[in-house]
Design a protein around this motif. Structure first.
Motif, PDB file in Angstrom:
ATOM      1  N   VAL A   1       0.831  -1.210   0.000  1.00 53.96           N
ATOM      2  CA  VAL A   1       0.000   0.000   0.000  1.00 53.96           C
ATOM      3  C   VAL A   1       0.860   1.254   0.000  1.00 53.96           C
ATOM      4  O   VAL A   1       0.614   2.195  -0.757  1.00 53.96           O
ATOM      5  CB  VAL A   1      -0.976  -0.009   1.203  1.00 53.96           C
ATOM      6  N   THR A   2       1.882   1.290   0.849  1.00 56.02           N
ATOM      7  CA  THR A   2       2.725   2.479   0.901  1.00 56.02           C
ATOM      8  C   THR A   2       3.565   2.616  -0.362  1.00 56.02           C
ATOM      9  O   THR A   2       3.832   3.737  -0.813  1.00 56.02           O
ATOM     10  CB  THR A   2       3.618   2.458   2.151  1.00 56.02           C
ATOM     11  N   ILE A   3       3.975   1.490  -0.945  1.00 59.24           N
ATOM     12  CA  ILE A   3       4.693   1.544  -2.220  1.00 59.24           C
ATOM     13  C   ILE A   3       3.817   2.202  -3.284  1.00 59.24           C
ATOM     14  O   ILE A   3       4.256   3.104  -4.008  1.00 59.24           O
ATOM     15  CB  ILE A   3       5.122   0.135  -2.650  1.00 59.24           C
ATOM     16  N   ALA A   4       2.570   1.779  -3.380  1.00 60.07           N
ATOM     17  CA  ALA A   4       1.650   2.371  -4.358  1.00 60.07           C
ATOM     18  C   ALA A   4       1.361   3.830  -4.028  1.00 60.07           C
ATOM     19  O   ALA A   4       1.273   4.681  -4.925  1.00 60.07           O
ATOM     20  CB  ALA A   4       0.352   1.565  -4.403  1.00 60.07           C
ATOM     21  N   ALA A   5       1.232   4.142  -2.739  1.00 60.80           N
ATOM     22  CA  ALA A   5       0.926   5.512  -2.323  1.00 60.80           C
ATOM     23  C   ALA A   5       2.048   6.465  -2.696  1.00 60.80           C
ATOM     24  O   ALA A   5       1.811   7.564  -3.212  1.00 60.80           O
ATOM     25  CB  ALA A   5       0.665   5.556  -0.825  1.00 60.80           C
ATOM     26  N   VAL A   6       3.281   6.081  -2.421  1.00 56.91           N
ATOM     27  CA  VAL A   6       4.429   6.927  -2.747  1.00 56.91           C
ATOM     28  C   VAL A   6       4.529   7.142  -4.254  1.00 56.91           C
ATOM     29  O   VAL A   6       4.865   8.234  -4.717  1.00 56.91           O
ATOM     30  CB  VAL A   6       5.723   6.322  -2.179  1.00 56.91           C
ATOM     31  N   ALA A   7       4.213   6.111  -5.029  1.00 58.81           N
ATOM     32  CA  ALA A   7       4.282   6.208  -6.487  1.00 58.81           C
ATOM     33  C   ALA A   7       3.123   7.008  -7.079  1.00 58.81           C
ATOM     34  O   ALA A   7       3.143   7.310  -8.278  1.00 58.81           O
ATOM     35  CB  ALA A   7       4.309   4.811  -7.094  1.00 58.81           C
ATOM     36  N   GLY A   8       2.137   7.345  -6.262  1.00 57.94           N
ATOM     37  CA  GLY A   8       0.952   7.999  -6.790  1.00 57.94           C
ATOM     38  C   GLY A   8       0.158   7.083  -7.701  1.00 57.94           C
ATOM     39  O   GLY A   8      -0.583   7.532  -8.581  1.00 57.94           O
ATOM     40  N   ASP A   9       0.280   5.781  -7.477  1.00 52.82           N
ATOM     41  CA  ASP A   9      -0.334   4.760  -8.328  1.00 52.82           C
ATOM     42  C   ASP A   9      -1.734   4.445  -7.792  1.00 52.82           C
ATOM     43  O   ASP A   9      -1.930   3.503  -7.022  1.00 52.82           O
ATOM     44  CB  ASP A   9       0.554   3.512  -8.333  1.00 52.82           C
ATOM     45  N   GLU A  10      -2.691   5.234  -8.230  1.00 50.24           N
ATOM     46  CA  GLU A  10      -4.054   5.108  -7.699  1.00 50.24           C
ATOM     47  C   GLU A  10      -4.706   3.782  -8.080  1.00 50.24           C
ATOM     48  O   GLU A  10      -5.475   3.213  -7.294  1.00 50.24           O
ATOM     49  CB  GLU A  10      -4.909   6.275  -8.185  1.00 50.24           C
ATOM     50  N   ASP A  11      -4.423   3.279  -9.267  1.00 49.61           N
ATOM     51  CA  ASP A  11      -5.062   2.028  -9.706  1.00 49.61           C
ATOM     52  C   ASP A  11      -4.577   0.834  -8.885  1.00 49.61           C
ATOM     53  O   ASP A  11      -5.384   0.002  -8.452  1.00 49.61           O
ATOM     54  CB  ASP A  11      -4.786   1.784 -11.184  1.00 49.61           C
TER      55      ASP A  11
END
Length: 228
Positions: free
Chosen positions: A102-112
């Motif tokens: 979740v934090t990996i996606a959050a930092v990347a701005g990867d909403e999908d």
């Protein structure tokens, strides 16, 4: 004095931003992956399913403690995420740098990817990173508005205090640029009920921090929300 101290802390934190603190697999690491890790990185769903059916360890890790779930999230290989979770991949697993998917996606701005992970049962409430922070704090820092909105809706703790003694609301001010994206993040946090009274380690309130940073729009928003 407040501004000098604030800028010093901001420089310290910015020198190791969440984006830099995370380490995605390098090209050399990815080229050396075999088995499940290789399938996760490339998004080869058929091979991944064959390996899992053959007894591959879904929790296998690389040298940085990244599981196939972490690797697929870094690579934005969303098609393999449900298969990994169905096979028992632990959504709350942290890599060696203490990041979950979740934090990996959050930092990347990867909403999908974030939306998919949350739908698969991932938590928005974990304490992650060397800063003892959360995905919400990281996203607020970086001004990822859509990510912030997803995390708030998923029940992320609004007032978690990291080891810099900052909340998501404070980070949107201290590490934000005061522009439209960080203003939108601040607005969403205020609407959700984030505290305007929690202060930093030196006792500076969000209002004082916004004033010191010259973020006049954010200062006005905080005053309208009753901040002191």
């Amino acid at each position: 004095m407040l501004l000098c101290a604030l800028l010093g802390l901001a420089a310290l934190a910015a020198s190791a931003t969440p984006a830099l603190a995370q380490t995605a697999p390098s090209a050399a690491e990815a080229a050396a992956y075999t088995g499940l890790l290789a399938a996760a990185h490339s998004g080869d769903l058929g091979q991944l399913r064959r390996l899992l059916a053959g007894g591959a360890d879904v929790q296998v890790r690389d040298a940085m403690g990244r599981t196939a779930l972490h690797i697929a999230t870094f690579a934005r290989q969303r098609a393999v995420l449900p298969a990994l979770v169905q096979a028992g991949a632990r959504l709350a697993q942290l890599d060696n740098e203490r990041y979950d998917a979740v934090t990996i996606a959050a930092v990347a701005g990867d909403e999908d990817s974030l939306r998919l992970l949350l739908s698969l049962g991932a938590s928005a409430a974990l304490t992650t990173s060397r800063y003892d922070g959360t995905a919400l704090i990281a996203a607020a820092h970086l001004g990822h508005v859509g990510v912030v909105r997803q995390l708030i809706a998923a029940g992320a703790p609004l007032d978690h205090v990291n080891n810099l003694h900052w909340t998501a609301l404070i980070e949107s001010i201290v590490l934000g640029d005061g522009g439209p994206r960080h203003q939108a993040v601040l607005r969403d946090l205020l609407v959700a009920g984030a505290s305007t009274q929690l202060s930093d380690r030196e006792g500076n309130t969000p209002l004082a921090l916004a004033r010191a940073r010259g973020h006049t729009a954010m200062e006005a928003m905080l005053r309208q929300a009753g901040a002191r």
